[in-house]
Design a protein around this motif. Structure first.
Motif, PDB file in Angstrom:
ATOM      1  N   ILE A 210       0.850  -1.200   0.000  1.00  0.00           N
ATOM      2  CA  ILE A 210       0.000   0.000   0.000  1.00  0.00           C
ATOM      3  C   ILE A 210       0.881   1.244   0.000  1.00  0.00           C
TER       4      ILE A 210
ATOM      5  N   ARG B 250       1.046   4.334  -2.689  1.00  0.00           N
ATOM      6  CA  ARG B 250       0.934   5.742  -2.272  1.00  0.00           C
ATOM      7  C   ARG B 250       2.102   6.570  -2.795  1.00  0.00           C
TER       8      ARG B 250
ATOM      9  N   THR C 174       3.202   3.963   6.551  1.00  0.00           N
ATOM     10  CA  THR C 174       1.973   3.262   6.181  1.00  0.00           C
ATOM     11  C   THR C 174       1.690   2.111   7.136  1.00  0.00           C
TER      12      THR C 174
ATOM     13  N   ARG D 119      -8.141  -3.548   8.689  1.00  0.00           N
ATOM     14  CA  ARG D 119      -8.295  -2.380   7.821  1.00  0.00           C
ATOM     15  C   ARG D 119      -8.007  -2.730   6.366  1.00  0.00           C
TER      16      ARG D 119
ATOM     17  N   GLY E 202     -11.074  -2.627   3.214  1.00  0.00           N
ATOM     18  CA  GLY E 202     -10.864  -1.525   2.286  1.00  0.00           C
ATOM     19  C   GLY E 202     -12.040  -1.327   1.347  1.00  0.00           C
ATOM     20  N   VAL E 203     -12.449  -0.083   1.179  1.00  0.00           N
ATOM     21  CA  VAL E 203     -13.610   0.220   0.332  1.00  0.00           C
ATOM     22  C   VAL E 203     -13.200   0.166  -1.138  1.00  0.00           C
TER      23      VAL E 203
ATOM     24  N   SER F  22     -10.149   2.103  -3.126  1.00  0.00           N
ATOM     25  CA  SER F  22      -9.031   2.481  -2.250  1.00  0.00           C
ATOM     26  C   SER F  22      -7.803   1.653  -2.595  1.00  0.00           C
ATOM     27  N   LEU F  23      -6.636   2.160  -2.216  1.00  0.00           N
ATOM     28  CA  LEU F  23      -5.399   1.435  -2.491  1.00  0.00           C
ATOM     29  C   LEU F  23      -5.334   0.135  -1.702  1.00  0.00           C
ATOM     30  N   GLU F  24      -5.824   0.173  -0.456  1.00  0.00           N
ATOM     31  CA  GLU F  24      -5.810  -1.055   0.334  1.00  0.00           C
ATOM     32  C   GLU F  24      -6.721  -2.125  -0.273  1.00  0.00           C
ATOM     33  N   ARG F  25      -7.829  -1.678  -0.880  1.00  0.00           N
ATOM     34  CA  ARG F  25      -8.720  -2.638  -1.521  1.00  0.00           C
ATOM     35  C   ARG F  25      -8.033  -3.263  -2.742  1.00  0.00           C
ATOM     36  N   SER F  26      -7.257  -2.478  -3.472  1.00  0.00           N
ATOM     37  CA  SER F  26      -6.578  -3.024  -4.641  1.00  0.00           C
ATOM     38  C   SER F  26      -5.560  -4.075  -4.227  1.00  0.00           C
TER      39      SER F  26
END
Length: 315
Positions: free
Chosen positions: A60, A64, A168, A203, A207-208, A211-215
């Motif tokens: 992540i 970023r 991060t 988290r 991730g929504v 979002s980068l976390e979802r990817s």
């Protein structure tokens, strides 16, 4: 000196031919979907090196900082502790070529593949590209290219890349790192509590869309064999539980999370990987997540080439 990890409790029993020949001690935390602890054992607030379980958060951080990968499979590989199978190695090499880099740019140490068949096929010659963290290191190099940072010292703790990645990890864990060390691959590793590690994975899993976390989470879910290897722990667990995100780490660390259910983080004190599975399965059951992976639930002990015992969870 700050708080130290005080060690765990007996979590797994080693039974051979009906005789208990040993135990594995450790610690485990289970958080619900809201991040509240629902079960634990051992020390879940003392810091441990999360080792490769930190890789999804590092990925992540790379995104970023400007990393862009056209294929989600490449992103899965950036989070990986891969086994050096052909499909791992060829993709690492392609990643490097996409940035105009050669294998010589990798600063992880030369190694042999973790997969037995791949190790034989390698001819016994260690290479940096075989090292299980070469996907992460390739991602780090490409991130430096994207951000305009020097690539020669990308693995050093004072490099701007590592500052971004550490920030991060701490953000997702909700706590400051208690220590920084040198991981087996030569890059920095942070010490977090098991509670912080489970928080980070909750988290990640929640991730929504967009979002980068979802990817990162979706890439891992879609390509679990790239995250680990054929029939390895992460691949087995992510294939068995839809939506689950999983990442093992060295020295008996394992973290996983399921959207809407919660997260788990484990540390086996003696570093034995074989003891992680039984506790991960029982922890997920405490979240109401059914899992049927016999090789993880009660790993077999062999005698004369046949099953004569197993590891049994005590928690």
């Amino acid at each position: 000196m700050g708080k130290v990890y005080e060690g765990g409790v007996p979590l797994v029993e080693v039974e051979r031919s009906g005789f208990v020949e040993g135990w594995h001690r450790g610690s485990v935390i289970v958080l619900d979907a809201a991040g509240n602890p629902v079960a634990s054992a051992g020390d879940v607030t003392g810091p441990i090196f999360a080792r490769s379980s930190n890789k999804p958060m590092q990925a992540i951080g790379m995104l970023r900082a400007g990393l862009r990968l056209a294929d989600p499979a490449d992103l899965a590989l950036v989070t990986a502790s891969h086994y050096g199978e052909d499909f791992h190695v060829s993709r690492v090499r392609a990643l490097l070529r996409s940035g105009g880099l050669t294998e010589a740019a990798l600063r992880c140490p030369p190694d042999l593949p973790l997969d037995d068949a791949a190790k034989i096929a390698s001819g016994g010659t260690p290479q940096r590209v075989y090292m299980n963290c070469s996907g992460k290191h390739s991602g780090m190099l490409l991130t430096c290219r994207a951000a305009g940072w020097a690539v020669e010292d990308y693995f050093q703790p004072d490099h701007p890349l590592q500052h971004r990645l550490n920030e991060t990890i701490e953000e997702f864990a909700g706590e400051s790192a208690a220590a920084m060390g040198v991981d087996g691959c030569g890059a920095p590793v942070l010490a977090l509590s098991l509670t912080g590690l489970a928080t980070a994975f909750r988290r990640l899993a929640e991730g929504v869309p967009g979002s980068l976390e979802r990817s990162v989470a979706d890439a891992m879910r879609a390509y679990p064999e790239l995250v680990s290897g054929t029939n390895r722990e992460d691949a087995q667990l992510m294939r068995a539980v839809p939506g689950l995100v999983s990442k093992v780490g060295a020295e008996g660390v394992w973290a996983a999370a399921v959207p809407g259910k919660g997260a788990v983080a484990i540390k086996i004190d003696d570093g034995a990987a074989r003891a992680r599975g039984p506790i991960m399965i029982t922890a997920l059951h405490r979240l109401g997540v059914p899992v049927n992976v016999p090789t993880l639930t009660e790993p077999a002990l062999l005698g004369g080439g046949r099953r004569v015992g197993a590891l049994h969870p005590l928690w």
